[in-house]
Write an enzyme that holds these catalytic residues in place. Structure first.
Site, PDB file in Angstrom:
ATOM      1  N   CYS A  60       0.838  -1.210   0.000  1.00 58.13           N
ATOM      2  CA  CYS A  60       0.000   0.000   0.000  1.00 58.13           C
ATOM      3  C   CYS A  60       0.871   1.258   0.000  1.00 58.13           C
ATOM      4  O   CYS A  60       1.374   1.669   1.054  1.00 58.13           O
ATOM      5  CB  CYS A  60      -0.913  -0.007   1.233  1.00 58.13           C
ATOM      6  SG  CYS A  60      -1.930   1.468   1.353  1.00 58.13           S
ATOM      7  N   CYS A 110      -0.453   4.150   2.093  1.00 64.38           N
ATOM      8  CA  CYS A 110      -0.273   4.000   3.548  1.00 64.38           C
ATOM      9  C   CYS A 110       1.190   4.214   3.943  1.00 64.38           C
ATOM     10  O   CYS A 110       1.479   4.843   4.954  1.00 64.38           O
ATOM     11  CB  CYS A 110      -0.665   2.598   4.027  1.00 64.38           C
ATOM     12  SG  CYS A 110      -2.117   1.900   3.281  1.00 64.38           S
ATOM     13  N   ASP A 111       2.116   3.659   3.173  1.00 62.45           N
ATOM     14  CA  ASP A 111       3.524   3.584   3.602  1.00 62.45           C
ATOM     15  C   ASP A 111       4.480   4.468   2.803  1.00 62.45           C
ATOM     16  O   ASP A 111       5.643   4.612   3.189  1.00 62.45           O
ATOM     17  CB  ASP A 111       4.021   2.128   3.507  1.00 62.45           C
ATOM     18  CG  ASP A 111       3.189   1.186   4.362  1.00 62.45           C
ATOM     19  OD1 ASP A 111       2.686   1.640   5.405  1.00 62.45           O
ATOM     20  OD2 ASP A 111       3.033   0.010   3.979  1.00 62.45           O
TER      21      ASP A 111
END
Ligand code: NAP
Length: 303
Positions: free
Chosen positions: A131, A134-135
């Site tokens: 992701c 997200c990261d």
């Protein structure tokens, strides 16, 4: 007893919820985490009509708001682990609870598939990610690679190119599967470099990822590429383990043209079912059609 239980609050499930409320069907939606599905993990959506550019999270927030406006009951944090049918009644198991319904729509979507190479599990959260939204933040001015050549890989490579200093896209063929407009955008980016005909054989590191071992499948040669992060996008795995209906060899639910599964009264919509195009727009079409079919099914029970 509910007339309809929808499982999953992505675009397919929330659309089904809107249509079901408007059809005055007594409905409950169960969601494992929070509404959103894959869209909530998408940076920008550019192919949803009416919104040439909208953040994935904002789009799903609007879907949810729309569904709640029509009074849809949504229970979050309810992972469904089993479904049983008894005399036409569907029993839906979630934790300690058992919910009963006359019909079901499975809209549980899909999740990223693993690559299945050495180092992948070991370095999840320490350089291996599925992701970028997200990261990606952790890779500012660092070097990352994206594995895969589909829409997801290229969308995420474009997102990462705004954060990382360098993005390698490692693809096993010499042609991308991704839609042409995404391909063109990625080719134009100076800090995206394509590594063709190559697969990742191993992910290496000490405390965190330091490199990937690549194999050129045409020449059979191997080399090590220094990277700080590995983002894996090699297709999707459907979230369908909990339901015992007919599926294809990859676990996608097989439906008829009205989206009914092999079990009467159980319908499937969106990315979890076997279909040729997985888009927000097709998931929405599925959600609407599934409710239309549920209406006919509920009518047939009254006769
Ligand atoms: P996908 O379309 O199935 O693409 C998977 C990619 O990974 C392919 O390029 C495939 O290579 C490669 N791959 C598969 N197994 C591999 C392995 N073991 N090693 C190396 N590479 C491997 O999956 P996706 O990109 O996640 O997309 C899923 C669905 O969502 C698609 O229907 C897609 O159109 C849709 N989607 C749409 C958008 C958008 O419209 N903006 C965004 C995201 C996703 P090959 O090409 O050689 O098979």
């Amino acid at each position: 007893m509910h007339e309809l239980i929808i499982i999953g609050a992505g675009p397919a499930g929330l659309t089904a919820g809107i249509y079901a409320q408007r059809a005055k069907i007594k409905t409950l939606l169960l969601e494992k985490l929070a509404p959103g599905g894959q869209v909530a993990l998408t940076d920008v959506v550019e192919n949803y009509p009416g919104f040439p550019e909208i953040e994935g999270q904002e789009l799903i927030r609007r879907f949810e708001e729309h569904a709640r406006k029509f009074g849809l009951k949504i229970k979050v944090g309810r992972e469904v682990t089993k479904v049983e049918s008894e005399d036409g009644v569907k029993k839906v198991y979630s934790g300690e609870e058992i919910y009963e319904s006359l019909s079901l729509i499975i809209a549980t979507g899909a999740q990223p598939r693993k690559l299945g190479v050495r180092g992948e599990d070991e370095f999840i959260g320490r350089g291996v990610s599925y992701c970028a939204t997200c990261d990606g933040f952790f890779y500012r001015d660092k070097i990352v690679c994206v594995v895969g050549g589909g829409d997801t890989a290229i969308t995420e490579a474009l997102y990462l190119s705004k954060i990382a200093s360098k993005v390698y896209v490692i693809h096993r063929r010499d042609k991308l599967r991704a839609t042409k407009i995404l391909q063109e955008k990625a080719m134009e980016k100076e800090n995206i470099e394509f590594i063709w005909n190559s697969t990742v054989e191993e992910i290496r590191g000490e405390e965190k990822v330091d490199s990937v071992v690549l194999r050129n499948i045409k020449e059979g040669s191997k080399r090590e590429l220094q990277v700080d992060g590995v983002f894996i996008y090699v297709g999707m795995r459907p979230n369908t383990e909990f339901i015992d209906v007919e599926k294809d060899e990859n676990g996608f639910i097989i439906t008829d043209e009205n989206l009914e599964t092999s079990e009467k009264g159980i319908f499937a919509a969106g990315d979890c079912r076997k279909k040729t195009l997985r888009q927000i727009s097709t998931a929405i079409g599925d959600g609407a059609l599934a409710v239309h079919s549920v209406e006919s099914y509920l009518e047939s029970l009254k006769k």
